[in-house]
Design a protein around this motif. Structure first.
Motif, PDB file in Angstrom:
ATOM      1  N   TRP A   1       6.681  60.718   3.148  1.00  0.00           N
ATOM      2  CA  TRP A   1       5.390  61.285   3.532  1.00  0.00           C
ATOM      3  C   TRP A   1       4.701  61.830   2.288  1.00  0.00           C
ATOM      4  O   TRP A   1       5.321  62.512   1.473  1.00  0.00           O
TER       5      TRP A   1
ATOM      6  N   SER B   1       9.685  67.325   9.023  1.00  0.00           N
ATOM      7  CA  SER B   1       9.653  65.905   9.352  1.00  0.00           C
ATOM      8  C   SER B   1      11.029  65.447   9.774  1.00  0.00           C
ATOM      9  O   SER B   1      12.047  66.004   9.341  1.00  0.00           O
TER      10      SER B   1
ATOM     11  N   CYS C   1       2.086  57.829   5.322  1.00  0.00           N
ATOM     12  CA  CYS C   1       3.483  57.501   5.562  1.00  0.00           C
ATOM     13  C   CYS C   1       3.780  56.194   4.833  1.00  0.00           C
ATOM     14  O   CYS C   1       2.951  55.273   4.835  1.00  0.00           O
TER      15      CYS C   1
END
Lengths: 112, 115
Positions: free
Chosen positions: A35, A63, A89
């Motif tokens: 990310w 996450s 992403c």
């Protein structure tokens, strides 16, 4: 064809809200999922995930990865205006070159 | 430690002109990459290199060339600029496949407009 899909494409929230950003992927040779946060300039690294079910946390951001269902989520709690950005992403391929396959990004706007 | 640096920050080209986008990293990374980012899109890989003297095509290489004569530098060449090459270009570097933590670090980008 390797692909990464992010949802939603954009969202607007108020300060203090909690948001969840989604990333699903279909790739032939998965090594890790990353990310990044992008604020009108270079993407800056947030997390790298390699194992399912292990939450990574940094302040109000967290996450997690699900390698069975092929997705990841990025949570931001108690959002602030400084969280406004594009969240990218990317999946790292486990092959020659460690190439990254990026999603289109989620545009997050946090209103005060 | 400057990380990844790119020059120029902005450039306007006329159709058919050529130019070189410069990229330098001071982290002694083996792997380097060039991406382009169009509005509302993610990053697309143009070319990459796993070490000095070794380069390979990415997803969108047409209209571009690269070279890697040193570990530090990875210039991107546009030979005959076309409007379709209007984009923001990012250079990135990483340690390499053998590294356990291998995130890519990005430069500040070059905004290129072809008119």
């Amino acid at each position: 064809e390797d692909k990464v899909v992010q949802s939603p494409l954009s969202l607007v929230v108020h300060e203090g809200d909690t948001v969840t950003l989604n990333c699903s992927y279909e790739v032939t040779n998965f090594r890790s999922l990353l990310w990044y946060k992008q604020e009108k300039k270079a993407p800056t690294f947030l997390f790298m995930l390699t194992s399912s079910g292990i939450e990574k946390k940094s302040g109000r951001l967290s996450s997690i990865l699900d390698k069975k269902e092929l997705f990841s989520i990025l949570n931001i709690t108690a959002t602030q205006t400084g969280d406004s950005a594009v969240y990218l992403c990317a999946v790292e391929l486990g092959e020659y070159g460690n190439k990254l396959v990026f999603g289109a990004g989620t545009i997050l706007r946090v209103k005060s | 430690n400057a990380g990844v640096t790119q020059t120029p920050k902005f450039r306007i080209l006329k159709i058919g002109q050529s130019m070189t986008l410069q990229c330098t990293q001071d982290m002694n990374h083996n792997y380097m990459y060039w991406y382009r980012q169009d509005p509302g899109m993610g990053l697309k890989l143009i070319y990459y290199s796993v070490g000095a003297g070794i380069t390979d095509k990415g997803e969108v290489p047409n209209g571009y060339n690269v070279s890697r004569s040193t570990t530090e530098d990875f210039p991107l060449r546009l030979e005959l600029a076309a409007p379709s090459q209007t984009s923001v270009y990012f250079c990135a570097s990483s340690r390499g496949l053998a590294a356990s933590y291998n995130e890519q670090f990005f430069g500040p980008g070059t905004r290129l407009t072809v008119l």
